[in-house]
Design an enzyme around this catalytic site. Sequence first.
Site, short mmCIF file in Angstrom:
data_model
loop_
_atom_site.label_atom_id
_atom_site.label_comp_id
_atom_site.label_asym_id
_atom_site.label_seq_id
_atom_site.Cartn_x
_atom_site.Cartn_y
_atom_site.Cartn_z
N TYR A 1 0.80 -1.28 0.21
CA TYR A 1 0.17 -0.14 0.28
C TYR A 1 0.88 0.84 -0.08
O TYR A 1 0.48 2.24 -0.94
CB TYR A 1 -0.94 -0.17 1.58
CG TYR A 1 -2.08 1.14 0.87
CD1 TYR A 1 -2.87 0.98 2.35
CD2 TYR A 1 -2.13 1.55 -0.15
CE1 TYR A 1 -4.08 2.06 2.02
CE2 TYR A 1 -3.92 2.08 0.17
CZ TYR A 1 -4.53 2.34 1.17
OH TYR A 1 -5.56 3.97 0.59
N GLU B 1 1.98 6.16 -6.66
CA GLU B 1 1.71 7.37 -7.50
C GLU B 1 1.36 8.98 -7.34
O GLU B 1 1.16 9.06 -8.39
CB GLU B 1 -0.65 7.04 -7.18
CG GLU B 1 -0.60 5.94 -7.26
CD GLU B 1 -1.90 5.55 -6.06
OE1 GLU B 1 -2.92 5.95 -6.06
OE2 GLU B 1 -1.89 3.87 -6.18
#
Lengths: 347, 243
Positions: B166, B173
């Site tokens: 994660y 991103e």
Amino acid sequence: MDTVVLEGATHKKAGPGSVPGVPAPPVKRPKAKKAKKAVVFFEVEILDAKTKDKLCFLDKVEPNATIGEIKSMFHKSHPQWYAARQSIRLDPKGKSLKDEDVLQHLPVGTTATFYFRDLGAQISWVTVFLTEYGGPLLLYLMFYFRVPFIYAPKYDFTTSKHWVVHLACMCHSFHYLKRLLETLFVHRFSHGTMPLRNIFKNCTYYWGFAAWMAYYINHPLYTPPTIYGEQQVRIALIIFLFCQVGNFSIHIALRNLRPPGSKTRKIPYPTKNPFTWIFLLVSCPNYTYELGSWFGFTLMTQCLPVAFFTAVGFIQMTVWAKGKHRSYLKEFRDYPPLRSPILPFVL
Amino acid sequence: MSAPAIGTTKTAHSDVAPKKKRGPGALATAYLVIYNVVMTAGWLVIAVGLVRAYLVRGSYHGLYFSIEKPLKFFQTGALLEILHCAVGIVPSSVVLTGFQVLSRVFLTWAVTHSVREVQSEDSVLLFVSAWTITEIIRYSFYTFSLLNHLPYLIKWARYTFFLVLYPMGVTGELLTIYAALPYVQKTGLYSVTLPNKYNFSFDYYTFLILTMVSYIPLFPQLYFHMMRQRKKVLAHVEEYKTE
């Protein structure tokens, strides 16, 4: 431990020979003219709905006591939980009882067990409405007058050269002023309060959208309606005004259904006012007219953010209208079948 | 974001008692099994594609181009999961699932695809690998759950790998969006300016910055939610250990 008293405790008429303070022996024979019912005092225990802890025990509660009165009594022992934030229910997971419900008419024994849930900090509907409507009124005017730090400095305190911009400001301001006055003088609210966090949610919605719309309509580079020009604005104004009057008429009609201070609910019907004849086709014409007003405003300003606001409002009002329509159908057997929730025949 | 769909963690509790089947009937279950198998296979294809491209080229750079098409296809295909929730065959929140899937699709199309210049950035490899491993585990988890035959290893992996994947995905991103900023500003990509006849404006550059800022409140919430789920799910199985 039930105390059987001959007369209702509110009527302190002691019979001859009875000692004050000592309960009279139970007499089942009805006396002279009025049949005296044996009055049984209730005991009420209030448990926490989640932990089942005993929070409060009330004894000698009158059978005709209302939930509202019980809430006041509970508040005395727990001052941090004012009546508006109490949810009293028969079942820990059940629906809240209403303030008007009478103790002896509830499916409880003479020792009633209620479950309590804290609804959280509450705020009155009137306060919420005034805040959420006052914001758009003021914010829009700030953009209209081009208060500094919104647009480029050379435009500070200038006015738009387009007459539709002035018209839009008048319409928008009129709309929110109307809402404020209705909140103060027209609406009769079923609930006194709502959860405190709602005010943040609601104000973000109303204030946010008002600022977003006002920014573009009052922008120095605003383009007035080009598709049909002046004709478009005129028609839009007529639609807007028509729906404002309609919306107001519905609010008055709904107010008149309910005597002051009461929370009664009746089926609304058309009155002599032609704007209310829409009740024949629609359950919540106040939303129908509101949608119409914003549709008119969208047409008038030809502004995409206004269209978005109208669309979002339409979705929300449709959800509310469907809910209201469903409750009408549940509550009233003779509810007129021709009516739709918000749009005649369609929705 | 690269976290497994939060709403669907409800299915995790049901490997002992198949409670979640209150929604789908036999036909829906069959469809969902096929869907999840296909998705697992698809992301395996992407994983294999990445490894092969690395072996052929001998470097980590520019691997995006070798898996661009299957990535777009299978990540976009995940939009169906919103439909599954809406229809009720999957007991997850439409809003939560929608948010998850749309944020992935946004990154795939509105950032990576639209801004050509970022496609050769290493940050792209970072989030693509995080997504790939996560999705392979997630879809096989669903597949096995639906067939009532969930190996503990898959359950463990699903609730453990995210601890690294994660943050890895989020970093990739954010770096990618950041890399796209100058090009968006220069070209005015997806932006609308005044004046125009709809009296509307949109600045994609500002929108991207706001998107990056939104990670700050959202990422910790989702991450700690998954950690709480992990405690609940893995603790239970220690007690039962039926598989």
